[in-house]
Design an enzyme around this catalytic site. Structure first.
Site, short mmCIF file in Angstrom:
data_model
loop_
_atom_site.label_atom_id
_atom_site.label_comp_id
_atom_site.label_asym_id
_atom_site.label_seq_id
_atom_site.Cartn_x
_atom_site.Cartn_y
_atom_site.Cartn_z
N THR A 1 -2.37 -3.95 5.24
CA THR A 1 -3.24 -3.03 4.51
C THR A 1 -4.68 -3.48 4.70
O THR A 1 -5.05 -4.58 4.29
CB THR A 1 -2.88 -3.01 3.01
OG1 THR A 1 -1.50 -2.68 2.88
CG2 THR A 1 -3.72 -1.99 2.27
N CYS B 1 -0.39 -6.29 -4.31
CA CYS B 1 -0.83 -5.05 -3.65
C CYS B 1 -1.77 -4.22 -4.51
O CYS B 1 -2.96 -4.12 -4.22
CB CYS B 1 0.39 -4.22 -3.25
SG CYS B 1 1.33 -4.92 -1.88
N LYS C 1 -5.41 -5.76 -5.86
CA LYS C 1 -6.39 -6.08 -4.82
C LYS C 1 -6.67 -4.88 -3.93
O LYS C 1 -7.78 -4.73 -3.41
CB LYS C 1 -5.93 -7.29 -4.00
CG LYS C 1 -4.65 -7.15 -3.19
CD LYS C 1 -4.91 -6.82 -1.75
CE LYS C 1 -3.62 -6.83 -0.93
NZ LYS C 1 -3.84 -6.36 0.46
#
Length: 437
Positions: free
Chosen positions: A122, A264, A267
């Site tokens: 990501t 996940c 952040k």
């Protein structure tokens, strides 16, 4: 087709193991020799239901190996998946791209033939274009090395299913050849009828952070309603159930409680807002700042409920904290609301005893100041207040009479709306929960 997976953390190890089980030859690569040695010996270095059994199967098949050599990876693989972490920077809300950049710059000098590098990490939108330039600059094969983006959508606790039969796949590509390679790399998955969205690199980068931002918004929305309910005496649990009947809204992620954590959502929404500000469109996602704020306030409000049940002072009181992981079926304690609450109570002078079915070792490493129990009843022994912080099934199913027999006082804060209030009150417990009368 042979695959390499660069990075063998939660995402990478899961991806490598599952792809090998589905029939591909896979090489997992990491600079952490300890991690590589554990995986090669059949040990998964984190908790994920079903994955240890699949690792054993993959190793026994001979299709899965592990290495620390990027040269070996380049020689072995036809498609290289970048699966390293992008944590939040220590001094900023931006994503730390150190590991992604290191993976690309370590692999690229060894790429001597036409190959596809696929990002799954990501990342901030625009990263793929920058990495493509790095690959073309550093790889001996030059522009014969192409970059694609294939974001991951794993849910901890369900990562095997999400890898082997995801609800959708996104292919961010720049050429028909790259799409063909990705389709070949995921042939067993696509054969199950999994829908595929083919798009450009920037859109593919945005899908994951946009999805996580939407989910975080839904969670924080119902928790904002919990704040309203607390001020008015309404019941947020009943409110959430009433809203869920509207098919436009639905009940998923509309569960009030302590809020979200993990590696996940927190952040990702911060990095997304930071990147939007860099692009000059920060106002478009300015609401994410308040989403983050609502989420943080739920932790403080849970502490308040414990203090209230202790008569206004927790110093010297024993608090049993049931849960340490950020969610059940995981040992992940990154930004875990449960440990945040436990540590806050400890700083206020409470004697906090923690129990979690899977995250004890991780919790001890980060919070050695807390006391740890061997099971839920051990944690609750002589407790002045019990606080449920992670909704493991064993906590949901615990008998109020049994735990009441060992606690000093029958007072409980249900931080996850996981219990049936009537059952606990009937057993003589004083029951409190966020957003409930």
């Amino acid at each position: 087709m042979r695959l390499t997976v660069i990075g063998t953390g939660y995402l990478g190890a899961t991806h490598a193991i599952c792809m090998a089980v589905m029939g591909y030859e896979v090489l997992g690569v990491d600079v952490d020799t300890t991690k590589i040695e554990k995986l090669a010996s059949g040990e998964v270095p984190f908790f994920e239901p079903g994955l240890p059994e699949l690792l054993t199967k993959a190793l026994e098949s001979g299709r899965l190996r592990f290495s620390t050599s990027f040269q070996e990876a380049a020689e072995f693989g036809d498609v290289h998946f970048i699966c390293v972490g992008t944590p939040q920077q220590k001094d900023s809300e931006a994503a730390d791209m150190t590991y992604v950049d290191a993976a690309v710059t370590s692999l690229a000098p060894h790429l001597t033939r036409r190959t596809l590098v696929v990002g799954k990490s990501t990342v901030p939108v625009g990263t793929a274009d920058r990495l493509a330039g790095l690959l073309h600059e550093l790889a001996p094969a030059g522009t014969d090395v192409e970059l694609a983006w294939n974001p991951e959508f794993l849910r901890e606790g369900f990562a095997v299913d999400d890898t082997m039969k995801p609800d959708r796949m996104v292919f961010g590509v720049t050429t028909a050849w790259a799409e063909e390679q990705l389709r070949a790399a995921f042939e067993p998955v696509l054969a199950q009828g999994v829908p595929v969205k083919v798009t450009d690199l920037k859109t593919a980068e945005l899908v994951k952070v946009a999805a996580n931002s939407f989910l975080a918004t839904k969670i924080s929305y119902i928790n904002a309603m919990a704040e309203i309910c607390e001020a008015t005496g309404a019941d947020v649990h009943d409110l959430a159930e009433a809203l869920a009947y509207d098919e436009r809204i639905g009940g998923k992620f509309l569960r009030p409680g302590l809020g979200f954590g993990g590696g996940c959502l927190p952040k990702d929404i911060r990095a997304f807002a930071h990147r939007a500000e860099e692009l000059g469109v920060g106002q478009a996602v300015g609401f994410l700042r308040e989403i983050d704020g609502i989420n943080r306030r739920r932790r403080a409000r849970t502490v308040d409920l414990v203090v209230e049940l202790c008569g206004g002072v927790v110093e010297g009181k024993k608090v049993a904290a049931l849960g340490a992981a950020f969610k059940p079926n995981s040992d992940d304690i990154r930004d875990a609301p449960a440990l945040d609450v436990a540590a806050s109570l400890h700083r206020m002078g409470a004697h906090v005893v923690v129990y979690d079915p899977a995250a004890m070792d991780n919790a001890r490493r980060v919070h050695p100041e807390l006391t740890y129990a061997v099971n839920a009843l051990d944690a609750a022994r002589d407790a002045d207040v019990v606080v449920l912080l992670t909704e493991w099934n064993e906590f949901r199913d615990i008998s109020p009479e049994v735990i009441g027999a060992v606690a000093r006082q029958t007072k409980i804060v249900d931080g996850r709306h996981a219990l049936v209030p009537a059952e606990w009150r009937a057993a003589g417990w004083e029951y409190r929960a966020l957003g409930r009368p």
